[in-house]
Design an enzyme around this catalytic site. Structure first.
Site, short mmCIF file in Angstrom:
data_model
loop_
_atom_site.label_atom_id
_atom_site.label_comp_id
_atom_site.label_asym_id
_atom_site.label_seq_id
_atom_site.Cartn_x
_atom_site.Cartn_y
_atom_site.Cartn_z
N HIS B 37 6.51 -2.89 -10.55
CA HIS B 37 6.76 -1.47 -9.89
C HIS B 37 8.22 -1.51 -9.54
O HIS B 37 8.73 -0.21 -9.34
CB HIS B 37 6.06 -1.39 -8.69
CG HIS B 37 4.38 -0.87 -8.85
ND1 HIS B 37 3.54 -1.56 -9.51
CD2 HIS B 37 4.07 0.35 -8.48
CE1 HIS B 37 2.61 -0.86 -9.38
NE2 HIS B 37 2.85 0.55 -8.88
N LYS B 102 -6.57 -3.10 -3.58
CA LYS B 102 -7.57 -3.48 -2.35
C LYS B 102 -6.53 -3.25 -1.05
O LYS B 102 -5.42 -3.51 -1.28
CB LYS B 102 -8.27 -4.42 -2.39
CG LYS B 102 -7.18 -5.90 -2.71
CD LYS B 102 -7.25 -7.16 -2.04
CE LYS B 102 -6.58 -8.29 -2.42
NZ LYS B 102 -6.07 -9.14 -1.30
#
Lengths: 281, 185
Positions: B37, B102
């Site tokens: 990222h 999550k």
């Protein structure tokens, strides 16, 4: 009598332990998860706990790690004072065991050599090693690889003595509430009360390696463990953080003497993949 | 409600999803986490072309354990999504449709999900062996030097996930715990 132990024995044992703990949970953890799948009332929570049962079966049966985060290896070495190690450095032997276990066991290499430069060491070393010298001529090795989803949600609170037991309870609940779904509940909550800043954190980590079916031998601590598990379950966080009555599988608390001016409380949160194994040489 | 979904997820499908839906995803998705990222974000800042096509893409926040011989991938459960929050709105603005991870997302990410008609799913954290079985193929697309953090393309079959944040502004993490919360005794 001095007992001589070859450091290569440490390497061999630790390598095996790394592989075993990442594929099979201890019987107390397995039993607690099985029980939770029965008692959970949220339909989604029940489904998730059912998935965790299937996950454990696949992990053991097909040798796929229970969780892809196979952790940073934490090693507790309790060394009898009558033991003499030969064959090289103990630290090197431990790290060699971690290296062999993580490489040959297809475990993930999650360790970077420097916290800012962040270059992966590619063999999951170094381990975090805690040594203690104890009477006798035995060596106890406890290996507890720690995943960082839950490690990141852990906290140390430096409370005031006046905050007392209520302050301790609030600190534990604050840590668990803030962790919420991030720590992969249902969690095991390790708590260290007393000591100094670092002693409390170390006790919290050690508490996670205690069999969760066993309470503290200190009566008031055992009561606090039970009460906190109940209070945590009342938060409603539930399996996967998606709501339910199973948020903690256990709360394990260790305590130590502290200073007249302080009340340190460390909360080390572990996910439902609370891996640890102890062997004695 | 259980829903079977084929990837890529269209805008229409995203709009039809609500927090709490249990879905089974089938098709191709990317795998990326922290370090990947960071690199994508640096390319976007410099206005350079990305090594992956974000249009309607699904990204799974995951760093697998190594695959044993004969298997496409090792243990493969979700990682904590909030570490990707800093980079996420820009990716959503560039076409990313869905994320699987999550844990909680930031307000900014939740707003961006709503604005871009996207969706955030949670997979069961710590169920890496079970989720591994849903992955039929895996190949590294780029950043191989990042090891477990390389960007991969995987093909999944009936990968189970729960809609946590939908484009209607719902966040299951905020509502579900309240439902089971019991007042202090």
């Amino acid at each position: 009598m001095i007992r001589t132990i070859e450091t290569s024995v440490l390497t061999q044992q630790i390598s095996e332990m790394c592989i075993q703990v990442n594929h099979c949970l201890s019987p107390d953890m397995e039993a607690a998860l099985k029980n939770a799948a029965q008692t959970e009332v949220s339909p989604l929570g029940k489904k998730i706990l059912g998935d965790l049962q299937k996950n454990l079966k696949i992990a053991a049966g097909e040798q796929i790690p229970i969780c892809q985060d196979t952790g940073m290896a934490v090693v507790f070495l309790e060394i009898g004072q009558d033991v003499h190690f030969t064959g090289g450095s103990v630290e090197d032997a431990v790290n060699e065991g971690v290296r062999q276990g993580y490489v040959s066991g297809y475990l993930r290499k999650s360790v970077v050599a420097d916290p800012i430069e962040r270059i992966n060491t590619k063999d999951n070393t170094p381990a975090v090693i805690h040594y203690s010298i104890v009477p006798g001529d035995r060596v106890r090795i406890t290996l507890a690889p720690k995943g960082f989803g839950s490690e990141n949600m852990s906290r140390v609170f430096m409370l005031k003595p006046a905050d007392g037991i209520e302050g301790v309870k609030e600190a534990i609940l604050t840590a668990v509430r803030d962790a919420g779904p991030n720590a992969c509940p249902p969690m095991v909550v390790g708590v260290g009360i007393g000591g100094t800043f670092e002693k409390s954190a170390l006790m919290a980590k050690q508490a996670l390696t205690r069999d969760i079916s066993k309470s503290s031998p200190v009566p008031w601590v055992a009561d606090l463990e039970r009460e906190m598990k109940e209070k945590i379950d009342c938060l409603g966080i539930g399996p996967g953080g998606l709501g339910g009555v199973t948020t903690a599988l256990a709360v394990n608390i260790n305590t130590f003497a502290t200073h007249i001016a302080g009340l340190p409380v460390a909360v080390n949160i572990c996910c439902h993949v609370n891996r640890h194994q102890t062997r004695e040489l | 409600m259980d829903k079977k979904i084929r990837l890529p997820i269209t805008e229409e499908t995203a709009v039809s999803l609500y927090a709490g839906d249990y879905v089974y995803l089938t098709g191709k998705m990317y795998v990326a986490r922290d370090a990947a990222h960071k690199r994508l974000s640096e390319l976007m800042e410099k206005g350079k072309e990305l090594p992956i096509d974000l249009a309607q893409a699904t990204v799974y926040y995951m760093g697998p354990s190594p695959a044993r011989k004969g298997r496409p991938i090792g243990s493969a459960g979700p990682t904590t999504a909030s570490r990707m929050d800093k980079y996420t709105p820009a990716l959503l603005d560039n076409g990313l449709r869905a994320m699987i991870g999550k844990g909680k997302r930031s307000e900014e990410v939740l707003r961006s999900i709503k604005k871009n008609k996207a969706v955030y799913f949670a997979a069961v954290g710590g169920a890496g062996a079970l989720l591994s079985k849903c992955i039929k193929r895996s190949e590294i697309v780029c950043y191989e030097d990042l090891g477990a953090e390389a960007i991969r393309e995987i093909e999944v079959e009936d990968l189970p996930a729960v809609v946590v944040a939908d484009c209607h502004g719902n966040d299951l993490y905020q509502t579900a715990a309240k439902e089971y919360e019991k007042p202090e005794k």
